[in-house]
Design a protein around this motif. Sequence first.
Motif, mmCIF file in Angstrom:
data_model
loop_
_atom_site.group_PDB
_atom_site.id
_atom_site.type_symbol
_atom_site.label_atom_id
_atom_site.label_comp_id
_atom_site.label_asym_id
_atom_site.label_seq_id
_atom_site.Cartn_x
_atom_site.Cartn_y
_atom_site.Cartn_z
ATOM 1 N N LYS A 273 -23.735 26.194 46.401
ATOM 2 C CA LYS A 273 -23.666 24.598 46.583
ATOM 3 C C LYS A 273 -25.132 24.059 46.739
ATOM 4 C CE LYS A 273 -22.523 22.842 50.191
ATOM 5 N NZ LYS A 273 -23.860 21.904 50.510
ATOM 6 N N ASN A 274 -25.825 24.570 47.388
ATOM 7 C CA ASN A 274 -27.089 23.984 47.643
ATOM 8 C C ASN A 274 -28.051 24.134 46.422
ATOM 9 O OD1 ASN A 274 -26.469 23.241 50.034
ATOM 10 N ND2 ASN A 274 -27.514 25.071 51.266
ATOM 11 N N LEU A 277 -26.856 21.855 43.508
ATOM 12 C CA LEU A 277 -27.317 20.582 43.815
ATOM 13 C C LEU A 277 -28.869 20.322 43.495
ATOM 14 C CD1 LEU A 277 -25.415 19.588 47.082
ATOM 15 C CD2 LEU A 277 -24.991 18.827 44.774
ATOM 16 N N ARG A 278 -29.626 21.475 44.043
ATOM 17 C CA ARG A 278 -31.061 21.365 43.665
ATOM 18 C C ARG A 278 -31.081 21.431 42.139
ATOM 19 N NH1 ARG A 278 -31.157 25.520 47.810
ATOM 20 N NH2 ARG A 278 -31.296 27.149 46.301
ATOM 21 N N LYS A 320 -31.489 23.954 51.763
ATOM 22 C CA LYS A 320 -31.771 22.530 51.349
ATOM 23 C C LYS A 320 -31.310 22.146 49.963
ATOM 24 C CE LYS A 320 -36.219 22.033 53.906
ATOM 25 N NZ LYS A 320 -37.435 21.336 53.822
ATOM 26 N N VAL A 321 -30.614 20.891 49.937
ATOM 27 C CA VAL A 321 -30.081 20.522 48.629
ATOM 28 C C VAL A 321 -31.133 19.519 47.697
ATOM 29 C CG1 VAL A 321 -27.813 20.349 49.897
ATOM 30 C CG2 VAL A 321 -29.525 18.276 49.852
ATOM 31 N N HIS A 322 -32.107 19.447 48.110
ATOM 32 C CA HIS A 322 -33.527 18.946 47.190
ATOM 33 C C HIS A 322 -34.263 20.057 46.965
ATOM 34 C CE1 HIS A 322 -31.498 15.210 48.185
ATOM 35 N NE2 HIS A 322 -31.951 14.551 47.294
#
Length: 711
Positions: A273-274, A277-278, A320-322
Amino acid sequence: MKRWAAAPAARGRPGPFTLPSGTSVRFALLIAAMAAVSALLVNGTSSVLLSAVRWEEVLEYGDCYARATEEAARQRGSATDIRVPTELDMGDCRDPRADASRLVTAGVSAGLLLALLGAYVGLPRHRARRRGYRPLTGMPELSAYLAGLLGASGIRVRVVFLAEPLNPAVHALAFGHLGRRRVALSGGLLTLYSLDRESFRSIVLHELAHIRNRDLDIAFLTLILWRASMPVLGTLTAVGAPASLLLGPALAGSVLAFAVQVLLLAVLVTLLKNAVLRSRELYADARVVEWEGSADGLRRLFGVLPAESSAGDGGHGLLKVHPPLARRARALADRGVLYEPGFWDLWAVGAAGAFLYDMVRLGPIGGGSQAGPVTELVATVLSGSLVVGAAGTALWQAVAHAPGSLTPARLRRAGLGLGLGLGVFRLLSPSEAFSLASVGGRGASLAVPYLVLTGLCGWALVRWLVLVAGAWGPVLARSRRPRWVLWTVLVVGVVGVLPVAAFLLTLPAMTLYAAVFIAPSLPGAVVFVGGAAVLVFTRVVPLMVPVVLTAVVVPLVGQYVSWRPGARHTFTGFGPPGPPPGLLVRFGMPTALASAVSAVLVVWVGVPAPEWATVGVLVAGQVVAAWWAGGGYAPLPLARGALAAFGSGLLGMWAWGVLVRAIGCLAPGPCALLPGAAHLHLALAVAAVGTLPAWTVHALVVRAHRVSARG
């Protein structure tokens, strides 16, 4: 404000957003896997609680199932279609949950869907209220500026801009549900509007790009399912692992395997998921560059933001998602960063596909109850389609936009990741653990050869998808509906791959009992290879023919459609100068007739073992056909060689049958010149089996020619 036009695509390539991204299908795979396990747990629990089923009855059924499984395996010791027995083979074993009302299951499933829908609709409003978002009022200049950006972006849905005045950070967030999108602007960002208009513009455009790229719905659904499922799954893992010690050996193994698999799924879902999203952040940056026509604004913004925001490129960055600012800046200069298929990315795809297959095939309430051929078919089609779709879209994007990034080493790692992810999660499935515990843990050594096989199959699938993407690339660049072309080709590929997928997913159970009851003294690898070969041989036509034809025809059709008038003879390849072989040679017809006549002569002169001699002659003809059709200036020489080999084997076997019958007609008596359906089935089997060694020999010849040409 004038509406932006999309940046023109590079000549001969589709635009950056022409094709669907692989992250979208990976989102769908994640959502399907989490939804399946959530529905299975809810339905299974409700079938017990709402149907007055006693826990003792469930335990008794599990013990009976284990005994019946072992006995059935002993009785099937000499059969080639060894499998875990179904409910119809259980004799006196009766699943108490089987009598659960289907209305209860349907009602609980509908309630789960309504709960998810309610969360999808209500959570954006809850987030706005909890974080103190307020409407933008009293700032007409800012509102007009934002309206201009929104109009120029071409976004047609309703977007409401909100303010978070008490947040001093420079931050913006796009969220909301279908039909009502929201963009929250922090107090620090509102201050930046007056101090640095260009940086403010880039940040707002980035959030609008998320809306334009349709990131919000799939990301929000994934987040809802993740937050709803992970606590329940974690609790079940913590409770189920110790409780399994109180169960029988078969049920204990199944419960422990499920606990381990759920734990791995929790980690897998979090990391994938992360990662997705990244990746969507990079796609949003690419959309801003497409709108602006330049990356200067984003580059300037990345220099303005705090330096600590770019940290996290190490292991802790996985949470992290960014992405770090350094990676975002590199993606602006090199679009190949967006399309790099990694080992762990495709490992997660294979693992999620195997987990989805395990959950769906267990039936609507789990445990194999209310399951059957329909659930098995649905599980195979659903998991196979999503796995091929996720891998295919990612690789097509890479071929279209960054073909230089697909080095052989990177493709090898990606393919191995896909195959090993599927194989590991398949071996950890509760049904496989139950079967393994039912036979006392014997046969566990089959795991290593099975993982080797799935790794090779994953590598072959990745290589084939890249080959197909390259062959169909010019068609995508010229087509007005490139997405339709992509999905059509992938659907055809799924149809051809599904027989092999079904075989791989059921292979552990079929070879387990062979290792335990047929040849317990032999090494597991020997039993696995021998058992798999026997199983392939007994179903060679339904298994091999679709795979061979799909693997060969799809890239060749793409290459043919890609040809433009006058360009057919401009291709170069290995071999001596000369025109490509003719149509008859491409289908192996000349060698088919020659090998058929030679095979008749072999039988006529009385060679020992004429059946094997006939097959040997036909296979030799297939080797010649592959070499002949793949020479000259022919593009895709391996695919052309395989098609010619298959055609030579099929037509050669058919012609051999006709010639034998024609010779028989010379004698008095009834005469039937054309062979029947049984001979056609034999011809298909010979063609499929003979294509493999013919293609292997041809591939070695092609490789030798290419090495000599480089030297």
